[in-house]
Write a protein that holds these residues in place. Sequence first.
Motif: not given
Length: 268
Positions: A11-18, A56-58, A69-73, A103-104
Amino acid sequence: MATIFRKCLPPNVLEMICNTLGDTNQGLTGSEIHHFLLQANIEDTDPTMTKRYRLYNALANEQNKNKCSNQILIFVSLVLAPSRFVNAQKEFERLRNAINQQLAFVGYELKADGKYREIQVANTISDVQIKVENLKQELENRKAHKEVFKYCKAELLQNNYFHSVLEANKGLFQRIRDLSDINTDGNALIEQVFSSNPILIINNYQSSSEKNEHNGFCNLLKGLCAMFRNPTAHEPKVDWIIAEQDALEILGIISYCHRRLDNAHKIR
């Protein structure tokens, strides 16, 4: 061919990307978010929310649904397709570096060609290899001199960027010693090599403007000496925090000095 299911993003990685892609000033517009979500086959679950929360929600909903995470990438690669940044290379690298820092921590990297590769997972926030790669990439973008890259090493970045700058500066002075066959150091070296009776010259050293240029280069070297050589000679420990931007700009000055030395002539 079997589908490869990519690891879920924490979640924290996803949040920072968003946060990066949904940034108010430098991120995607609302219409771009909708467009790329549709292209990546991701439902735009909350189109009226603030951009970063909308994203983030999407993405979180997509990952929870498919357990990968396929579709996210895919979404990220669509946003950072190189063809979108033909006239904005610096912005492309800024975004790509920011995404790759996150992503690292999952073991992925988005390459300059828009494709992914697996890398060693960064386990802690102090994992300096991320900083090393970012520093190298920025210096490559700036076409820095090859001598500068020798000092973009993980062991030099264990504490902060100061150590890379310090060692790069030492390397510059060592090159002056090698070119001039003079073994002194600091201001004594600069005075002896580039004084009014120089050993090395960076131009024809004939006209008044050429001599002024040469003297300006001499003073630039003295400034680097005062800034990064003398402190270590007088203090038992140097604890000088330098930000990445400052390091890049100082390394750029050192790179310029190396380019001038490329064409230097020894005249005595």
